[in-house]
Design an enzyme around this catalytic site. Structure first.
Site, mmCIF file in Angstrom:
data_model
loop_
_atom_site.group_PDB
_atom_site.id
_atom_site.type_symbol
_atom_site.label_atom_id
_atom_site.label_comp_id
_atom_site.label_asym_id
_atom_site.label_seq_id
_atom_site.Cartn_x
_atom_site.Cartn_y
_atom_site.Cartn_z
ATOM 1 N N CYS A 52 4.412 3.345 4.678
ATOM 2 C CA CYS A 52 3.885 2.198 3.933
ATOM 3 C C CYS A 52 3.723 0.950 4.814
ATOM 4 C CB CYS A 52 4.771 1.948 2.707
ATOM 5 S SG CYS A 52 3.937 1.026 1.441
ATOM 6 N N HIS A 95 6.993 7.097 -0.074
ATOM 7 C CA HIS A 95 8.426 6.819 -0.018
ATOM 8 C C HIS A 95 9.163 7.966 -0.716
ATOM 9 C CE1 HIS A 95 8.004 2.532 1.067
ATOM 10 N NE2 HIS A 95 7.034 2.444 0.176
#
Ligand code: GLN
Length: 244
Positions: A94, A195
């Site tokens: 990310c 994630h």
């Protein structure tokens, strides 16, 4: 006896949704094969250690990205680009992924330059992309495998000519909510919005990273297989939940 040296970039700043758990998976999956592992955390102001085989950078909010970007680009950028060109493995999650690219432009502030080891750029939109993600791998010779994870980002990432997607989004938003692509990779640099942490439920991807890192150092290495019953059960359960 093989040794895997992992450099954890900015663990004090970039660790959303348990991303540091990816380091634990890399350590254990290497140790279960009798491979020694050394983990070296570095942050703002620290020099890059010599002899690193794999760099990891987790996710972070705009504030943390803004804090570290000057150090990443100005102090560490040149060396990291040289190491990426030499085939050292990188995994960015990310916010880390975004700063592996050319730049990240947050919604309400000036753009942050990245280190350009992935041919991607990111611009934030109004809507946050939040939720579970299910991806079909597009990494050559891993096309029949899938990835599961969780995403929470405002950034929309677009791939340039030199970057290839990690996979096709089956459920979720992925890179930008438009082209149905997730993540990016080129040479041995990998970036993803997943994630979770990512690696516990996607053991094949963890082994891909370890194999690439050790093969770059020692010459081609094929890891022995492990009993991934539990990991694959978690992967399938995640798909079941995401698909509801
Ligand atoms: N701050 C970046 C964004 O909002 C990255 C977020 C993250 O790392 N989860 O897109």
């Amino acid at each position: 006896m093989y040794e895997l040296v992992i450099c954890h970039l900015y663990p004090d700043l970039m660790n959303l949704y348990g991303d540091r758990g990816n380091i634990s998976v890399l350590i254990r999956r290497a140790q279960w094969r009798g491979i020694n592992v050394r983990v070296i955390p570095i942050s703002i102001g620290d020099d890059i250690p010599s002899e690193v085989d794999l760099f990891f950078m987790g996710g972070g909010q705009d504030r943390e990205q803004r804090l570290l970007a000057p150090d990443l680009v100005n102090k560490k950028g040149d060396k990291l680009r040289k190491l990426a060109e030499r085939g050292v493995v990188f995994l960015g999650i990310c916010g880390g992924y975004q700063l592996f690219g050319h730049y990240y432009k947050p919604k309400d502030s000036t753009r942050l330059d990245g280190i350009g080891i992935l041919d991607v750029y990111t611009e934030a939109g109004d809507k946050r992309f939040i939720g579970n993600v299910f991806v079909k791998s597009k990494i050559n010779c891993y096309e029949d495998l899938t990835l599961v994870g969780f995403e929470n980002h405002s950034g929309r990432t677009y791939l340039g000519r030199d970057a290839k997607p990690l996979g096709e989004v089956l459920i979720g938003y992925g890179n930008n909510g438009e082209d149905k692509l997730e993540g990016a990779w080129q040479r041995s640099v990998f970036g993803t919005y997943l994630h979770g942490p990512l690696l516990p439920k996607n053991p094949w991807f963890a082994d891909l990273l370890i194999e690439k890192a050790l093969s770059n150092k020692y010459g081609t290495i094929k890891l022995s297989s492990l009993d991934d019953t539990l990991e694959l059960k978690a992967h399938r359960k995640a798909i079941e939940i995401i698909s509801k």
